[in-house]
Design a protein around this motif. Structure first.
Motif, mmCIF file in Angstrom:
data_model
loop_
_atom_site.group_PDB
_atom_site.id
_atom_site.type_symbol
_atom_site.label_atom_id
_atom_site.label_comp_id
_atom_site.label_asym_id
_atom_site.label_seq_id
_atom_site.Cartn_x
_atom_site.Cartn_y
_atom_site.Cartn_z
ATOM 1 N N ASP A 47 33.541 8.359 -18.031
ATOM 2 C CA ASP A 47 34.323 9.382 -18.727
ATOM 3 C C ASP A 47 35.029 10.248 -17.685
ATOM 4 O O ASP A 47 34.409 10.716 -16.727
ATOM 5 N N ILE A 136 40.086 13.592 -22.904
ATOM 6 C CA ILE A 136 39.065 12.860 -22.155
ATOM 7 C C ILE A 136 39.339 11.371 -22.294
ATOM 8 O O ILE A 136 39.590 10.866 -23.396
ATOM 9 N N ARG A 138 37.563 8.010 -22.220
ATOM 10 C CA ARG A 138 36.186 7.555 -22.359
ATOM 11 C C ARG A 138 35.930 6.253 -21.594
ATOM 12 O O ARG A 138 36.816 5.394 -21.495
ATOM 13 N N ARG A 139 34.733 6.117 -21.101
ATOM 14 C CA ARG A 139 34.325 4.878 -20.431
ATOM 15 C C ARG A 139 34.546 3.698 -21.375
ATOM 16 O O ARG A 139 34.114 3.704 -22.525
#
Length: 415
Positions: A47, A136, A138-139
């Motif tokens: 993230d 953000i 995200r992974r």
């Protein structure tokens, strides 16, 4: 003489991917993947912040306008995020988020405040409400571990290279480039730049085919000018076989004239003829065989546009099979103006695609289509194919459109 589609089928009969090679990513552009490519890692791998700003631990609630936050640390791209109990951190684009952070507020939506008298930590005030999860990355949001990135048969270009590199893949398995040898017949042919004798013409087809072979994903291993001498022709084929050619191409000497020696010369060396003459325009006299030693042979007519059509629509489907690629997709667009042709011939014309004022693409056949005329072809951007059965195609009818090469999609220009 056989039909166009039967000729392609005979050339491709039994043809499959030749072999594979493992190459570093820097050498992979323009190559065709031999295997599916699967991601080993997530992308992004963690993230991270989508922009410069302040990361907040908002515990899943809206961060309200006017709220004030004390900055615990500054996190740059490449830093390990701190394991502290702060609720706000200055953060740069791409930097990993602290475990508790769930929101990023862009710099444009914060005010920097002076610290309190007894404090030295900087503080910020939010200028607008910010939803949890905002800004953000995200992974795995782009790519998940185990996800298929590309299928076998995919051509690698700059965009594919970017993804492979971003996914941490430094080597890929690709199809070996087919090896091609070219034999240019005709004693009248003179190398470009050389003085022209009486009756001589500069060689336009050898440079064209050399470039077209590379653009088609293959490799030109030999170019030989042989005049009209059968012994030289046979020696050139022996040399092509010795250097590992998968395909021997020739230009000229395949029709019915007194100097058209290629079919008879191949018969004397035990080649298996596949066809002589294809119901196509231009390029009807084309000759194809399988040499006793194994390589394919395709003899293209000598006129430049006949050579170009024969290579594009007979040879390139064979190259796709050798590269492990699926047959070329069919693309169709309406014809701009009615066009007449000889019924029974698969016709290929050069032309352009034009987009009208309402955004509609149309296929426009160039007026000059003679096989010797190079200038109109040089201004074209596509090949346009018409069905064999009709003698007239009306405006608005759907016709085939093809890039100049099988790896190059059709291009268009404004009206």
């Amino acid at each position: 003489m056989i039909g166009y589609h039967e000729a392609v089928a005979r050339l491709k009969d039994g043809a499959g991917r030749l072999a594979t090679q493992r190459v570093v990513l820097a050498d992979a552009v323009g190559r065709v993947l031999a295997d599916d490519v699967v991601a080993m890692f997530a992308l992004p791998p963690f993230d991270n912040a989508a922009m410069d700003g302040v990361a907040l631990a908002s515990t899943g609630r809206v961060a309200s306008a006017g709220s004030e936050w004390e900055i615990g640390a500054c996190i740059g791209a490449g830093d390990t995020p701190p394991q502290d109990d702060a609720s706000a951190w200055d953060i740069m684009t791409g930097a990993a988020l602290p475990a508790r952070a769930d929101t990023v507020v862009p710099v444009e939506r914060i005010d920097r405040l002076p610290p309190h008298v007894q404090e030295h930590a900087p503080r910020v005030r939010l200028l607008a409400d910010v939803l949890p999860g905002a800004n953000i990355r995200r992974r795995g949001e782009d790519v998940l571990p185990g996800q298929r990135l590309f299928d076998a048969g995919t051509l690698i270009d700059a965009a594919q290279l970017m993804l492979l590199a971003g996914a941490g893949i430094d080597r890929v398995e690709v199809a070996r480039r087919p090896r091609i040898a070219l034999l240019a017949t005709g004693r009248e042919i003179v190398a470009t730049g050389a003085p022209l004798p009486a009756g001589g013409i500069h060689d336009a087809t050898s440079p064209y085919l050399t470039a077209a072979v590379v653009a088609a994903g293959a490799e030109m291993v030999q170019v030989t000018h042989i005049g009209d001498d059968v012994a030289t022709f046979q020696a050139a084929i022996d040399a092509a076989v010795s250097c590992g050619a998968d395909l021997v191409l020739s230009t000229g000497a395949v029709s019915k004239g007194c100097y058209d020696f290629v079919p008879a010369a191949l018969e004397t060396r035990g080649a298996e003829a596949l066809f002589h003459g294809v119901a196509m325009r231009p390029g009807k006299p084309v000759f194809a065989a399988r040499l006793r030693e194994g390589p394919h042979f395709v003899g293209l007519p000598g006129n430049p546009l006949s050579t170009a059509v024969g290579f594009r629509f007979l040879v390139e489907p064979l190259l796709r099979a050798w590269l492990g690629m699926a047959p070329e997709p069919v693309r169709r667009l309406p014809l701009a103006m009615a066009c007449g042709k000889r019924a029974g011939l698969h016709a290929a014309f050069h032309g352009t695609l034009h987009c009208d004022g309402e955004g509609r693409l149309q296929a426009c056949i160039a007026e000059a289509q003679a096989s010797f005329r190079l200038l109109p072809f040089s201004h074209s951007s596509v090949w346009i194919t018409l069905p064999a059965d009709a003698d007239r195609i009306e405006a608005g009818a759907l016709v085939g459109v093809h890039g100049h090469g099988h790896l190059r999609p059709p291009t268009w220009s404004p009206a």
